[in-house]
Scaffold this motif. Structure first.
Motif, PDB file in Angstrom:
ATOM      1  N   UNK A 231     -22.648   1.671   3.547  1.00  0.00           N
ATOM      2  CA  UNK A 231     -23.883   2.423   3.321  1.00  0.00           C
ATOM      3  C   UNK A 231     -24.249   2.421   1.842  1.00  0.00           C
ATOM      4  N   UNK A 232     -23.290   2.782   0.998  1.00  0.00           N
ATOM      5  CA  UNK A 232     -23.472   2.730  -0.454  1.00  0.00           C
ATOM      6  C   UNK A 232     -22.135   2.344  -1.079  1.00  0.00           C
ATOM      7  N   UNK A 233     -22.218   1.688  -2.229  1.00  0.00           N
ATOM      8  CA  UNK A 233     -20.974   1.225  -2.850  1.00  0.00           C
ATOM      9  C   UNK A 233     -20.160   2.364  -3.459  1.00  0.00           C
ATOM     10  N   UNK A 234     -20.765   3.536  -3.627  1.00  0.00           N
ATOM     11  CA  UNK A 234     -19.966   4.679  -4.074  1.00  0.00           C
ATOM     12  C   UNK A 234     -18.967   5.085  -2.997  1.00  0.00           C
ATOM     13  N   UNK A 235     -19.079   4.470  -1.788  1.00  0.00           N
ATOM     14  CA  UNK A 235     -18.082   4.701  -0.755  1.00  0.00           C
ATOM     15  C   UNK A 235     -16.691   4.254  -1.162  1.00  0.00           C
ATOM     16  N   UNK A 236     -16.599   3.449  -2.223  1.00  0.00           N
ATOM     17  CA  UNK A 236     -15.278   3.043  -2.717  1.00  0.00           C
ATOM     18  C   UNK A 236     -14.487   4.261  -3.184  1.00  0.00           C
ATOM     19  N   UNK A 237     -15.183   5.353  -3.538  1.00  0.00           N
ATOM     20  CA  UNK A 237     -14.483   6.573  -3.947  1.00  0.00           C
ATOM     21  C   UNK A 237     -13.733   7.185  -2.767  1.00  0.00           C
ATOM     22  N   UNK A 238     -14.295   7.064  -1.568  1.00  0.00           N
ATOM     23  CA  UNK A 238     -13.595   7.550  -0.378  1.00  0.00           C
ATOM     24  C   UNK A 238     -12.374   6.672  -0.102  1.00  0.00           C
ATOM     25  N   UNK A 239     -12.511   5.368  -0.321  1.00  0.00           N
ATOM     26  CA  UNK A 239     -11.361   4.473  -0.202  1.00  0.00           C
ATOM     27  C   UNK A 239     -10.253   4.903  -1.157  1.00  0.00           C
ATOM     28  N   UNK A 240     -10.632   5.250  -2.373  1.00  0.00           N
ATOM     29  CA  UNK A 240      -9.623   5.669  -3.347  1.00  0.00           C
ATOM     30  C   UNK A 240      -8.936   6.958  -2.897  1.00  0.00           C
ATOM     31  N   UNK A 241      -9.718   7.893  -2.337  1.00  0.00           N
ATOM     32  CA  UNK A 241      -9.143   9.162  -1.872  1.00  0.00           C
ATOM     33  C   UNK A 241      -8.105   8.924  -0.780  1.00  0.00           C
ATOM     34  N   UNK A 242      -8.521   8.219   0.278  1.00  0.00           N
ATOM     35  CA  UNK A 242      -7.606   7.948   1.388  1.00  0.00           C
ATOM     36  C   UNK A 242      -6.464   7.051   0.925  1.00  0.00           C
ATOM     37  N   UNK A 243      -6.784   6.058   0.082  1.00  0.00           N
ATOM     38  CA  UNK A 243      -5.757   5.135  -0.401  1.00  0.00           C
ATOM     39  C   UNK A 243      -4.682   5.833  -1.201  1.00  0.00           C
ATOM     40  N   UNK A 244      -5.069   6.822  -2.009  1.00  0.00           N
ATOM     41  CA  UNK A 244      -4.075   7.572  -2.795  1.00  0.00           C
ATOM     42  C   UNK A 244      -3.137   8.344  -1.886  1.00  0.00           C
ATOM     43  N   UNK A 245      -3.695   8.983  -0.847  1.00  0.00           N
ATOM     44  CA  UNK A 245      -2.854   9.726   0.093  1.00  0.00           C
ATOM     45  C   UNK A 245      -1.916   8.779   0.840  1.00  0.00           C
ATOM     46  N   UNK A 246      -2.442   7.613   1.228  1.00  0.00           N
ATOM     47  CA  UNK A 246      -1.612   6.632   1.941  1.00  0.00           C
ATOM     48  C   UNK A 246      -0.496   6.120   1.032  1.00  0.00           C
ATOM     49  N   UNK A 247      -0.803   5.884  -0.232  1.00  0.00           N
ATOM     50  CA  UNK A 247       0.216   5.394  -1.161  1.00  0.00           C
ATOM     51  C   UNK A 247       1.343   6.415  -1.319  1.00  0.00           C
ATOM     52  N   UNK A 248       0.981   7.690  -1.413  1.00  0.00           N
ATOM     53  CA  UNK A 248       2.010   8.737  -1.520  1.00  0.00           C
ATOM     54  C   UNK A 248       2.835   8.818  -0.242  1.00  0.00           C
ATOM     55  N   UNK A 249       2.161   8.657   0.900  1.00  0.00           N
ATOM     56  CA  UNK A 249       2.875   8.687   2.177  1.00  0.00           C
ATOM     57  C   UNK A 249       3.877   7.534   2.264  1.00  0.00           C
TER      58      UNK A 249
END
Length: 778
Positions: A231-249
């Motif tokens: 939808x918008x390229x600022x959606x990469x911020x949501x990727x970073x949010x979920x990605x950070x949680x996944x990395x910690x997991x």
């Protein structure tokens, strides 16, 4: 991130297991939630129903007003029309959100005849089904509110906390205003909230890996993420949010001392590969899919042609550029035009001044400038670097890579560049012309230029319109270039032409607009039936991506309602969307100041609590018990991370920014507010791991990599049982106060959100809390 399950499912293959069937059955039975716990959630369900109903009312009420084009509807409504007419256009955003609008138009039988050219154009007069278009974002905006509630519910928060978090979005004027118009942000925010919800559901199943539901929520998280970034390229911020949680997991899974039991490296590799597939490969596949749909629909030539290469344009039917393309021969008279600024390469007898304003000295040669209008001073003749024999002058086609000379016909002089600074750019070379004697004498080399056709393979023919090229000065290797800043009066405010040392710069591209020397009845002007060219999808995709990122970064011009990120959490200014002088009605895009200030304040409180806790631990003072700290850092901290990831990167951007860019971050701040409200009133939240009573005996390793107990019983503690020892009166009271203030703020600013009723000057002034630039204040 810690969560409380609404109900624990039966273990599947790869989940909990036991060496004996009897002990396995005991465990499975013990893991079933208590009926009383399930029944106790009726209050959540009733609240969810009420909140969802109110969300639909607030988003759909009066959606037909105004019946005119509002603000950026001129863009996204236009794009929907282009889709329905199959006409190629260019936009800096990915296609998913715009395709949804086109889908809605197709549903109602709209043919795309209206192009949303001007703010204020009537939808009624032009017979546009605008309510259907607006219904799409209104639907997604309404569904965002219960999604926020579900995030809090699935994360194990109490009912008051869930109501406050969802209420801050439900009664927010900015979320309502943005979702009632033909704009993309409703799709973006909804997809972002669904991504968080799906990841919460996936995380809750981490003790039952590789089961059916585990895969379902992992893949749904990936699909939701793809919708955000599509939808918008600022959606990469949501990727970073979920990605950070996944990395910690994953980091926790790698721990050999984890209390569920160590994973072998092959088992960890399976976890890692599954997340890469579900959260990277699946989103990227769907992201590419929407571009394929985009290209498949837009097969006709349109206003987006000029942004693309000639090769790309040849894939479009009815393309004017390729249809009017004519091969260019030596000694043709041509007009050369800059691709970006559309100015013509021009010269006139006037000379450069001896000195410029900064004291630098010029060559005092004939001026070469850029001129926006067609004129005989734009005519240049293509001369070969090495002349052909007198009896064989004509019919030689110009090729890519040829060395050429350009003769200015009106002044009978030759284009030249040399090591003299240009008027505005001391590092760039001046362009001028010299007489025939010098051009064929001591200045011969300075008049030579290499013709480099973009995307040419070998010695391709040079053609008008379709032959985009760079003109490289042969001795010094600078590229002919222009820009938008006009020269002073001595050059009649025309554009500067100079030699750019950065040859790779995309703004160095020119094309031949016309060949005026060709007779009207020439065989060269006869058009052959053109075949649509096929270009591989990935080649078209990468070209479009380059164009999108280039033009996105170029959005740096000022706007009267642009704002800076530092202003957004405090709601220091909004955006005027629409006004009507006769009725004194206006739509002013502004959040609910009360809700935004409360949320921003509690963000600061969260940061303060984290700082105080870290400091106290350094001094040996343990102010929080382990369960509370785990919940506070892992769950509320996850929401805070989502806020920071969707907000702080905007400080690094140089493009135009507006208040609506803060909406995803505001949703995250609402989650933090609800969670922190519960924390402050000491409801002793329990992390997911501690939310199960256990009686342990011997332990064995299981297929899923967990450590399973032998005979024993695990029982999910219902929410009512967890909080039964705590009075919720204070929490309900605090939630009531917050929501009363929020609803009051929403109601007070409602006329500015819905565009009606019109307000008197006194009423407008009362709403200028922080000097908001509202209309009709006098």
């Amino acid at each position: 991130m810690s969560t409380r399950p609404k109900g624990v499912q039966n273990p599947k293959k790869g989940g909990l297991s036991s060496p004996t069937s009897e002990s396995s059955k005991d465990q499975i039975d013990g893991l079933q939630p208590q009926k009383s716990g399930a029944a106790a959630e009726w209050d959540y369900r009733i609240a969810l129903f009420i909140i969802t109903a109110v969300a639909f009312v607030t988003r759909f009420w009066g959606i037909s007003h105004p019946n005119e084009v509002v603000f950026d509807e001129v863009h996204f409504g236009k794009f929907a029309s282009y889709y329905l007419q199959r006409t190629y256009f260019f936009d800096v955003h990915p296609p998913f959100g715009k395709l949804l609008f086109a889908l809605m138009g197709w549903f109602v039988g709209y043919d795309g005849h209206f192009h949303f050219d001007n703010i204020g154009d009537s939808y009624i007069t032009n017979n546009v089904p605008y309510v259907a278009f607006r219904a799409m974002p209104a639907l997604l905006g309404a569904l965002t509110v219960p999604t926020v509630f579900l995030i809090m519910w699935e994360s194990g928060y109490t009912l008051p906390a869930a109501i406050v978090a969802s209420g801050l979005v439900l009664f927010d004027n900015a979320h309502i205003g943005q979702t009632r118009l033909i704009l993309l942000d409703a799709t973006l925010v909804f997809a972002m909230s669904v991504s968080v919800l799906c990841y919460v559901r996936f995380y809750k199943l981490r003790h039952e890996p590789f089961g059916r539901k585990w895969w379902k929520w992992l893949l749904l998280t990936g699909v939701a993420l793809s919708c955000v970034i599509s939808t918008k390229y600022v959606g990469v911020f949501t990727f970073f949010t979920i990605g950070s949680a996944v990395a910690l997991d994953l980091w926790g899974l790698l721990d050999i001392n984890r209390k569920e039991g160590a994973l072998s490296l092959p088992e960890f590799g399976k976890h890692f590969a599954a997340r890469v597939f579900g959260l990277i490969m699946v989103p990227f596949f769907f992201y590419l899919f929407w571009f394929q749909v985009h290209f498949a629909i837009l097969y006709r030539s349109g206003p987006g042609d000029d942004f693309m290469s000639p090769e790309f344009q040849e894939t479009l039917s009815d393309n004017i550029m390729t249809a009017n393309s004519v091969g260019i021969d030596y000694y043709d008279s041509i007009t050369v035009r800059h691709k970006e600024t559309k100015t013509y390469l021009h010269s006139h007898p006037d000379k450069y001044p001896l000195r410029y304003e900064d004291g630098r000295v010029s060559s005092q040669g004939q001026q070469v400038t850029g001129y926006p209008f067609n004129d005989t001073n734009n005519h240049w003749q293509l001369i070969p670097a090495q002349p052909f024999p007198d009896d064989d002058l004509l019919g030689h086609r110009v090729k890519s890579g040829d060395l050429i000379k350009l003769r200015h016909l009106v002044t009978d002089s030759y284009l030249l560049s040399h090591d003299v600074a240009s008027p505005y750019y001391p590092t760039n070379q001046e362009f001028t012309t010299v007489a025939l004697e010098e051009a064929n004498g001591k200045r011969f080399n300075d008049t030579l230029f290499e013709l480099r056709i973009e995307g040419a393979k070998g010695k391709s023919d040079f053609k008008s319109m379709s032959g985009h090229f760079k003109l490289i000065h042969f001795p010094t290797k600078v590229a002919m270039w222009t820009h938008t800043k006009p020269l002073p009066d001595w050059a009649y405010k025309q554009a500067e032409i100079n030699g750019n040392k950065n040859v790779q710069q995309s703004s160095n591209i020119w094309y031949v607009d016309d060949i005026p020397s060709i007779p009207a009845d020439s065989d060269r002007l006869k058009k052959e039936q053109r075949k649509i060219k096929q270009v591989p999808f990935l080649k078209k995709y990468f070209e479009l991506q380059r164009a999108i990122f280039f033009h996105n970064n170029a959005l740096t011009s000022s706007h009267p309602y642009a704002s800076q990120p530092i202003q957004w959490p405090f709601l220091l200014r909004g955006v005027s969307f629409w006004t009507q002088n006769d009725t004194r009605q206006q739509i002013y895009f502004l959040g609910n100041p009360v809700g935004w200030w409360i949320a921003s304040s509690l963000l600061a409180v969260f940061a303060g609590i984290v700082g105080a806790d870290q400091l106290s631990q350094r001094r040996g003072v343990d102010s929080l018990d382990e369960r509370t700290r785990s919940r506070f850092y892992n769950s509320t901290g996850f929401f805070f991370l989502a806020w920071a990831a969707h907000y702080l990167p905007f400080y690094l951007m140089g493009r135009q920014l507006f208040l609506h860019h803060y909406l995803p971050a505001h949703l995250a701040s609402a989650l933090v507010t609800g969670a922190l409200l519960e924390f402050v009133f000491n409801l002793d939240p329990v992390a997911l791991e501690q939310n199960v009573d256990s009686k342990m005996s011997s332990s064995t390793s299981t297929k899923g990599g967990m450590k399973s107990t032998g005979p024993g019983i695990k029982r999910v503690v219902p929410a009512k049982d967890r909080i039964s020892g705590n009075s919720m009166l204070a929490l309900w009271g605090a939630a009531g106060v917050v929501m009363t203030l929020v609803v009051g703020g929403w109601w007070f600013f409602l006329p500015l959100t819905y565009g009606k009723p019109g307000l008197s000057a006194e009423e407008v002034v009362r709403r200028k809390w922080l000097g908001y630039d509202l209309h009709f204040a006098k």
